[in-house]
Design a protein around this motif. Sequence first.
Motif, PDB file in Angstrom:
ATOM      1  N   LEU A  24       0.873  -1.171  -0.055  1.00  0.00           N
ATOM      2  CA  LEU A  24      -0.057  -0.098   0.014  1.00  0.00           C
ATOM      3  C   LEU A  24       0.863   1.502   0.042  1.00  0.00           C
ATOM      4  CD1 LEU A  24      -2.768   1.270   0.336  1.00  0.00           C
ATOM      5  CD2 LEU A  24      -2.461   0.980   2.851  1.00  0.00           C
ATOM      6  N   ILE A  25       0.819   1.909  -1.057  1.00  0.00           N
ATOM      7  CA  ILE A  25       1.432   3.518  -1.205  1.00  0.00           C
ATOM      8  C   ILE A  25       0.391   4.497  -0.688  1.00  0.00           C
ATOM      9  CG2 ILE A  25       2.574   5.040  -2.672  1.00  0.00           C
ATOM     10  CD1 ILE A  25       3.201   2.563  -4.407  1.00  0.00           C
ATOM     11  N   ALA A  26       0.641   5.140   0.261  1.00  0.00           N
ATOM     12  CA  ALA A  26      -0.382   6.156   0.787  1.00  0.00           C
ATOM     13  C   ALA A  26       0.016   7.418   0.133  1.00  0.00           C
ATOM     14  CB  ALA A  26      -0.135   6.347   2.119  1.00  0.00           C
ATOM     15  N   VAL A  27      -0.699   8.118  -0.936  1.00  0.00           N
ATOM     16  CA  VAL A  27      -0.568   9.189  -1.752  1.00  0.00           C
ATOM     17  C   VAL A  27      -0.832  10.411  -0.825  1.00  0.00           C
ATOM     18  CG1 VAL A  27      -1.135  10.355  -3.635  1.00  0.00           C
ATOM     19  CG2 VAL A  27      -0.852   7.823  -3.830  1.00  0.00           C
ATOM     20  N   THR A  28      -0.089  11.336  -0.403  1.00  0.00           N
ATOM     21  CA  THR A  28      -0.290  12.168   0.545  1.00  0.00           C
ATOM     22  C   THR A  28      -0.426  13.794  -0.239  1.00  0.00           C
ATOM     23  OG1 THR A  28       2.134  12.186   1.106  1.00  0.00           O
ATOM     24  CG2 THR A  28       0.237  10.876   2.554  1.00  0.00           C
ATOM     25  N   ILE A  47       5.271   5.968   0.743  1.00  0.00           N
ATOM     26  CA  ILE A  47       4.507   7.241   0.515  1.00  0.00           C
ATOM     27  C   ILE A  47       4.631   7.714  -0.857  1.00  0.00           C
ATOM     28  CG2 ILE A  47       4.488   9.787   1.074  1.00  0.00           C
ATOM     29  CD1 ILE A  47       3.409   8.074   3.472  1.00  0.00           C
ATOM     30  N   GLY A  48       3.560   7.919  -1.604  1.00  0.00           N
ATOM     31  CA  GLY A  48       3.678   8.585  -2.892  1.00  0.00           C
ATOM     32  C   GLY A  48       3.320  10.112  -3.057  1.00  0.00           C
ATOM     33  N   GLU A  49       4.230  10.710  -3.865  1.00  0.00           N
ATOM     34  CA  GLU A  49       3.898  12.207  -4.198  1.00  0.00           C
ATOM     35  C   GLU A  49       3.999  12.295  -5.511  1.00  0.00           C
ATOM     36  OE1 GLU A  49       3.204  14.734  -2.230  1.00  0.00           O
ATOM     37  OE2 GLU A  49       3.153  13.913  -0.560  1.00  0.00           O
ATOM     38  N   ASN A  50       3.196  13.277  -6.140  1.00  0.00           N
ATOM     39  CA  ASN A  50       3.304  13.645  -7.657  1.00  0.00           C
ATOM     40  C   ASN A  50       4.012  15.190  -7.870  1.00  0.00           C
ATOM     41  OD1 ASN A  50       1.126  15.324  -6.778  1.00  0.00           O
ATOM     42  ND2 ASN A  50      -0.201  14.288  -8.344  1.00  0.00           N
ATOM     43  N   ARG A  51       4.253  15.853  -6.888  1.00  0.00           N
ATOM     44  CA  ARG A  51       4.852  17.110  -7.104  1.00  0.00           C
ATOM     45  C   ARG A  51       6.272  17.368  -6.361  1.00  0.00           C
ATOM     46  NH1 ARG A  51       1.594  21.450  -8.774  1.00  0.00           N
ATOM     47  NH2 ARG A  51       2.930  22.756  -7.622  1.00  0.00           N
ATOM     48  N   ASP A  52       7.474  17.531  -7.122  1.00  0.00           N
ATOM     49  CA  ASP A  52       8.497  17.422  -6.524  1.00  0.00           C
ATOM     50  C   ASP A  52       8.642  18.386  -5.409  1.00  0.00           C
ATOM     51  OD1 ASP A  52      11.546  16.927  -6.096  1.00  0.00           O
ATOM     52  OD2 ASP A  52      11.674  19.030  -6.966  1.00  0.00           O
ATOM     53  N   GLN A  53       8.094  19.581  -5.535  1.00  0.00           N
ATOM     54  CA  GLN A  53       8.583  20.571  -4.669  1.00  0.00           C
ATOM     55  C   GLN A  53       7.667  20.442  -3.067  1.00  0.00           C
ATOM     56  OE1 GLN A  53       7.195  24.749  -5.592  1.00  0.00           O
ATOM     57  NE2 GLN A  53       7.772  25.584  -3.833  1.00  0.00           N
ATOM     58  N   GLU A  54       6.682  19.704  -3.278  1.00  0.00           N
ATOM     59  CA  GLU A  54       5.801  19.294  -2.138  1.00  0.00           C
ATOM     60  C   GLU A  54       6.568  17.961  -1.512  1.00  0.00           C
ATOM     61  OE1 GLU A  54       1.473  17.735  -0.802  1.00  0.00           O
ATOM     62  OE2 GLU A  54       1.877  18.737  -2.734  1.00  0.00           O
ATOM     63  N   ALA A  55       6.853  17.025  -2.358  1.00  0.00           N
ATOM     64  CA  ALA A  55       7.447  15.896  -2.124  1.00  0.00           C
ATOM     65  C   ALA A  55       8.974  16.005  -1.309  1.00  0.00           C
ATOM     66  CB  ALA A  55       7.521  14.846  -3.159  1.00  0.00           C
ATOM     67  N   ALA A  56       9.764  16.755  -1.941  1.00  0.00           N
ATOM     68  CA  ALA A  56      10.988  17.059  -1.521  1.00  0.00           C
ATOM     69  C   ALA A  56      10.988  17.556  -0.022  1.00  0.00           C
ATOM     70  CB  ALA A  56      11.795  17.988  -2.347  1.00  0.00           C
ATOM     71  N   ALA A  57      10.015  18.342   0.371  1.00  0.00           N
ATOM     72  CA  ALA A  57      10.000  19.103   1.835  1.00  0.00           C
ATOM     73  C   ALA A  57       9.565  17.991   2.827  1.00  0.00           C
ATOM     74  CB  ALA A  57       9.106  20.320   1.629  1.00  0.00           C
ATOM     75  N   LYS A  58       8.642  17.198   2.226  1.00  0.00           N
ATOM     76  CA  LYS A  58       8.023  16.039   3.077  1.00  0.00           C
ATOM     77  C   LYS A  58       8.955  15.135   3.441  1.00  0.00           C
ATOM     78  CE  LYS A  58       3.096  16.631   1.892  1.00  0.00           C
ATOM     79  NZ  LYS A  58       1.945  15.817   1.136  1.00  0.00           N
ATOM     80  N   ALA A  59       9.854  14.704   2.552  1.00  0.00           N
ATOM     81  CA  ALA A  59      10.583  13.669   2.450  1.00  0.00           C
ATOM     82  C   ALA A  59      11.877  14.052   3.313  1.00  0.00           C
ATOM     83  CB  ALA A  59      11.437  13.221   1.178  1.00  0.00           C
ATOM     84  N   ALA A  60      12.361  15.335   3.384  1.00  0.00           N
ATOM     85  CA  ALA A  60      13.282  15.830   4.195  1.00  0.00           C
ATOM     86  C   ALA A  60      12.817  16.079   5.806  1.00  0.00           C
ATOM     87  CB  ALA A  60      13.729  17.338   3.800  1.00  0.00           C
ATOM     88  N   GLU A  61      11.473  16.444   5.738  1.00  0.00           N
ATOM     89  CA  GLU A  61      11.004  16.542   7.100  1.00  0.00           C
ATOM     90  C   GLU A  61      10.536  15.103   7.720  1.00  0.00           C
ATOM     91  OE1 GLU A  61       7.037  18.847   9.350  1.00  0.00           O
ATOM     92  OE2 GLU A  61       7.749  19.499   7.587  1.00  0.00           O
TER      93      GLU A  61
END
Length: 226
Positions: A24-28, A47-61
């Motif tokens: 299961l990939i949770a798309v956030t 975790i799945g993301e489709n916009r880099d700007q949003e994904a990069a910040a969340k991955a770092a946090e």
Amino acid sequence: MAEVERRIVDACRAAGRPRSEVTLIAVTKTYPASDVRLLASLGVTDIGENRDQEAAAKAAEGADLGLTWHFIGQLQTNKVRSVVSYAHMVHSVDRSRLVETLSREAVRAGREVGCLVQVGLEAAPVAGPGGRGGVPPGDVPRLAELIAKAEGLRLRGVMAVAPLGEDPGEAFARLRTVAGAVRRDHPEADVISAGMSGDLREAITNGATHLRVGTALLGRRTPFVR
């Protein structure tokens, strides 16, 4: 979360498959990093993301959570360097230039990035927002071979979205055929990324190994609570 898990378990049982075969990939997308942290506390690992700007910040946090990050959106080459820095798997590889850029940036970063060929399942290409993207099934083997030979990349399998207005079961059956052809040439490419909140049962029936679920977990912009 419990309801989504129940649906997955029921679909696996009906298909005669063990629950362990399905990730299961949770798309956030559009949801804050705090929701990612909450999902992780409930046992979500991907975790799945489709916009880099949003994904990069969340991955770092959320770097301390040990999550597997999936980039599932259309990827522009000018975003590849950033995406490669955090994504473990890119689901939307749809052209040779993207393969070349991913390879170059993965080597530069000293990382191995898993890649899925995005397969277009429409009977005819659809332009604009109604189109699901991806390469025609007949072009998949060529792109898969490029990924398999590219330094820094690992061919993991295929991904698709069921076309709008079409029976998802029929669409995912076609994807399963394409995936089988890829796996004959590349036995390690065993991932089928298919199925979202509305069609996960049909995807599991047709061999999906990874589900991309957002709305059924987080709702439509409503707070996510235990």
